[in-house]
Design an enzyme around this catalytic site. Sequence first.
Site, PDB file in Angstrom:
ATOM      1  N   ARG A 162      21.763  56.911  39.282  1.00 20.18           N
ATOM      2  CA  ARG A 162      20.886  57.359  40.383  1.00 20.18           C
ATOM      3  C   ARG A 162      21.096  58.837  40.727  1.00 20.18           C
ATOM      4  O   ARG A 162      21.047  59.236  41.903  1.00 20.18           O
ATOM      5  CB  ARG A 162      21.095  56.516  41.644  1.00 20.18           C
ATOM      6  CG  ARG A 162      20.824  55.064  41.480  1.00 20.18           C
ATOM      7  CD  ARG A 162      19.354  54.735  41.168  1.00 20.18           C
ATOM      8  NE  ARG A 162      19.248  53.324  40.913  1.00 20.18           N
ATOM      9  CZ  ARG A 162      19.379  52.776  39.696  1.00 20.18           C
ATOM     10  NH1 ARG A 162      19.559  53.531  38.617  1.00 20.18           N
ATOM     11  NH2 ARG A 162      19.278  51.484  39.547  1.00 20.18           N
ATOM     12  N   SER A 214      16.149  51.069  48.363  1.00 20.62           N
ATOM     13  CA  SER A 214      17.570  51.040  48.739  1.00 20.62           C
ATOM     14  C   SER A 214      17.964  52.403  49.299  1.00 20.62           C
ATOM     15  O   SER A 214      17.740  53.427  48.654  1.00 20.62           O
ATOM     16  CB  SER A 214      18.429  50.732  47.512  1.00 20.62           C
ATOM     17  OG  SER A 214      18.184  49.408  47.110  1.00 20.62           O
ATOM     18  N   GLU A 303      21.117  57.242  48.559  1.00 18.74           N
ATOM     19  CA  GLU A 303      20.255  57.370  47.372  1.00 18.74           C
ATOM     20  C   GLU A 303      19.016  58.177  47.792  1.00 18.74           C
ATOM     21  O   GLU A 303      18.476  58.965  47.017  1.00 18.74           O
ATOM     22  CB  GLU A 303      19.860  55.969  46.896  1.00 18.74           C
ATOM     23  CG  GLU A 303      19.085  55.995  45.599  1.00 18.74           C
ATOM     24  CD  GLU A 303      18.827  54.589  45.046  1.00 18.74           C
ATOM     25  OE1 GLU A 303      19.701  53.690  45.160  1.00 18.74           O
ATOM     26  OE2 GLU A 303      17.730  54.396  44.504  1.00 18.74           O
TER      27      GLU A 303
HETATM   28  C1  LIG Z   1       9.890  49.459  47.810  1.00 20.26           C
HETATM   29  C2  LIG Z   1      10.721  50.402  46.968  1.00 20.26           C
HETATM   30  C3  LIG Z   1      11.449  49.903  45.902  1.00 20.26           C
HETATM   31  C4  LIG Z   1      12.229  50.768  45.109  1.00 20.26           C
HETATM   32  N1  LIG Z   1      12.940  50.225  44.073  1.00 20.26           N
HETATM   33  C5  LIG Z   1      13.691  51.051  43.309  1.00 20.26           C
HETATM   34  C6  LIG Z   1      14.454  50.514  42.214  1.00 20.26           C
HETATM   35  O1  LIG Z   1      14.433  49.324  41.915  1.00 20.26           O
HETATM   36  N2  LIG Z   1      15.202  51.376  41.485  1.00 20.26           N
HETATM   37  C7  LIG Z   1      15.244  52.729  41.760  1.00 20.26           C
HETATM   38  O2  LIG Z   1      15.940  53.460  41.041  1.00 20.26           O
HETATM   39  N3  LIG Z   1      14.535  53.240  42.793  1.00 20.26           N
HETATM   40  C8  LIG Z   1      13.772  52.456  43.563  1.00 20.26           C
HETATM   41  N4  LIG Z   1      13.071  52.979  44.614  1.00 20.26           N
HETATM   42  C9  LIG Z   1      13.210  54.412  44.932  1.00 20.26           C
HETATM   43  C10 LIG Z   1      12.123  55.310  44.314  1.00 20.26           C
HETATM   44  O3  LIG Z   1      10.897  54.615  44.174  1.00 20.26           O
HETATM   45  C11 LIG Z   1      12.526  55.889  42.953  1.00 20.26           C
HETATM   46  O4  LIG Z   1      13.677  56.700  43.058  1.00 20.26           O
HETATM   47  C12 LIG Z   1      11.372  56.716  42.353  1.00 20.26           C
HETATM   48  O5  LIG Z   1      11.647  56.957  41.004  1.00 20.26           O
HETATM   49  C13 LIG Z   1      11.156  58.051  43.064  1.00 20.26           C
HETATM   50  O6  LIG Z   1       9.988  58.653  42.526  1.00 20.26           O
HETATM   51  P1  LIG Z   1       9.049  59.555  43.436  1.00 20.26           P
HETATM   52  O7  LIG Z   1       7.961  60.079  42.579  1.00 20.26           O
HETATM   53  O8  LIG Z   1       8.617  58.834  44.657  1.00 20.26           O
HETATM   54  O9  LIG Z   1      10.058  60.731  43.825  1.00 20.26           O
HETATM   55  P2  LIG Z   1      10.079  61.555  45.177  1.00 20.26           P
HETATM   56  O10 LIG Z   1      10.616  60.707  46.272  1.00 20.26           O
HETATM   57  O11 LIG Z   1       8.773  62.203  45.407  1.00 20.26           O
HETATM   58  O12 LIG Z   1      11.157  62.668  44.801  1.00 20.26           O
HETATM   59  C14 LIG Z   1      12.506  62.308  44.630  1.00 20.26           C
HETATM   60  C15 LIG Z   1      13.300  63.536  44.165  1.00 20.26           C
HETATM   61  O13 LIG Z   1      12.850  63.903  42.869  1.00 20.26           O
HETATM   62  C16 LIG Z   1      12.433  65.262  42.850  1.00 20.26           C
HETATM   63  N5  LIG Z   1      11.282  65.321  41.930  1.00 20.26           N
HETATM   64  C17 LIG Z   1      10.214  64.487  41.902  1.00 20.26           C
HETATM   65  N6  LIG Z   1       9.383  64.842  40.909  1.00 20.26           N
HETATM   66  C18 LIG Z   1       9.931  65.933  40.330  1.00 20.26           C
HETATM   67  C19 LIG Z   1       9.522  66.785  39.252  1.00 20.26           C
HETATM   68  N7  LIG Z   1       8.386  66.587  38.590  1.00 20.26           N
HETATM   69  N8  LIG Z   1      10.318  67.829  38.920  1.00 20.26           N
HETATM   70  C20 LIG Z   1      11.479  68.059  39.591  1.00 20.26           C
HETATM   71  N9  LIG Z   1      11.917  67.288  40.604  1.00 20.26           N
HETATM   72  C21 LIG Z   1      11.150  66.244  40.974  1.00 20.26           C
HETATM   73  C22 LIG Z   1      12.006  65.538  44.284  1.00 20.26           C
HETATM   74  O14 LIG Z   1      12.012  66.925  44.562  1.00 20.26           O
HETATM   75  C23 LIG Z   1      13.080  64.784  45.043  1.00 20.26           C
HETATM   76  O15 LIG Z   1      14.262  65.528  45.058  1.00 20.26           O
HETATM   77  C24 LIG Z   1      12.268  52.143  45.411  1.00 20.26           C
HETATM   78  C25 LIG Z   1      11.526  52.638  46.488  1.00 20.26           C
HETATM   79  C26 LIG Z   1      10.761  51.786  47.250  1.00 20.26           C
HETATM   80  C27 LIG Z   1       9.953  52.346  48.403  1.00 20.26           C
END
Ligand SMILES: Cc1cc2nc3c(=O)[nH]c(=O)nc-3n(C[C@H](O)[C@H](O)[C@H](O)COP(=O)(O)OP(=O)(O)OC[C@H]3O[C@@H](n4cnc5c(N)ncnc54)[C@H](O)[C@@H]3O)c2cc1C
Length: 315
Positions: A162, A214, A303
Site C-alpha cells: 500500500r 480501509s 492508508e
Molecule cells: C469502498 C472502497 C473500497 C476500497 N477497497 C480497496 C481495496 O480493497 N484495496 C485497496 O488497495 N484500496 C481500496 N480502496 C482505496 C482506493 O480505492 C484505492 O487506493 C484506489 O486505488 C485509489 O485510486 P484513486 O484513483 O481513487 O486515487 P486517489 O485517491 O485519487 O489518489 C490517491 C493518491 O494517488 C495519487 N495519484 C493518483 N493518480 C495519480 C497519477 N496518475 N499520477 C501520480 N499520482 C497519482 C494521488 O495524488 C494521491 O496521492 C477502497 C476505497 C473505497 C472507497
Amino acid sequence: MVSLNVEKGVSLKPFVTLRAGGSAQELIRGNTHESLSEALNYSLRTGLKITVLGCGSNVLPADQGVPGLVVLNRTKSIDLDADGNVIVDSGCPIQDLFLRTAQAGFDGLQFAVGIPGTVGGALASNAGAYRKCISDYLVKTEVATRDGVEWVEPSWLKLRYRDSLLRHPEKPDCIVTRIELHLPHGDRKRIFDEAREYQRQRIGKQPPSASAGSFFKNVNDSALAQSLHRLPEALKKAGVVPAGYLLEDAGLRGYRHNGAMFSKRHGNFILNVGGATATDIRHLANQAKEKVYDRFGVMLEEEVLYIGDWPKGSS
Ligand SMILES: Cc1cc2nc3c(=O)[nH]c(=O)nc-3n(C[C@H](O)[C@H](O)[C@H](O)COP(=O)(O)OP(=O)(O)OC[C@H]3O[C@@H](n4cnc5c(N)ncnc54)[C@H](O)[C@@H]3O)c2cc1C
C-alpha cells in the site's frame, strides 16, 4: 500543444469519496495522456504545486483547501493485444480495466472488483485485495516529470505494501500518464466466478456510506500477532494484524465524532454519515490512533492520504 482549461476555487467534495474537504486553488481536467503532461508543464511554469486526483477514493483534502494545481485525471483509453499486454491510461477506472481484460480471457485483475479507483491511483498505493495487487502485473510506467515524458521500470516507483514513491512528500513533481501491464491467459468462467465471489464478500463486509475504504494499513508484527488469541491462525503465521481487529478491540466500532463515524460493519472504515468536515474525520482518526496505541503499543499508519493545507498540529 493541448489547450488547458484552468478553473479556480473548485470544491473538491464531489471528487473525493469521503465527500469532505475544501477547494482546489486551480483545477484542470485531463482527458488525454498528453493533456496530463501539459498540466504538469503548466504547474512547473507557474510554480504551482501539483496534486493528481483519480477517483479521490484514497485521499482526504483539508477543509482549508488544496493550494496549487489539482489535476483531475479523466483519461480512459485501454490498448490490449492478443498476448495480454495492456497499455492503459492512468485515469482509467481499474474496474473497467478488469472487465475489458477478463472479457478477452486474461487473468489477474479480479481483485480490483469493488475498488473504486483509477489505475494511476491504484499504482500510487499499490492497491490490492485477496493476496493480489497491481504491481504483480506491472511491466512499465509512463511518467511525465520536469525532464519530459519517459517509460520507467517498476523499481522507479519503490512499490511496497500500500505504498510507493508517489505517496511520499519527497517525490519528484510528476504525473503517471500511462501504465503497461502483462496479464496471463485464463479461463473466462473461472475469472468471472472469482470476481463474483469477491464482490459478494465485499457487499457483505463493506458499508455503503461515504468512505475511503480501509482508513489504516494493516500491521506487520509477528510478536503482536502471536499475542492476540482471537486472531485466525493464518494471520498469526503470516505475522499480519488487520488494523480493523485492533480498532474493534480498542472499542472503536460505531465510535463517532460529529458526522464522522467508525463503521459498525467494518472496523477499519471511517464513514461520513452526514456533514462531516475533513477536520472531523481526521480528529476521529487521531483519537483512534491514540486508543490503539494505549491498548497495544502500536501506532497505526493511515492508508488514506491527507492532502492540502492542514493546520499545524493536525497530526
Ligand atoms: C469502498 C472502497 C473500497 C476500497 N477497497 C480497496 C481495496 O480493497 N484495496 C485497496 O488497495 N484500496 C481500496 N480502496 C482505496 C482506493 O480505492 C484505492 O487506493 C484506489 O486505488 C485509489 O485510486 P484513486 O484513483 O481513487 O486515487 P486517489 O485517491 O485519487 O489518489 C490517491 C493518491 O494517488 C495519487 N495519484 C493518483 N493518480 C495519480 C497519477 N496518475 N499520477 C501520480 N499520482 C497519482 C494521488 O495524488 C494521491 O496521492 C477502497 C476505497 C473505497 C472507497
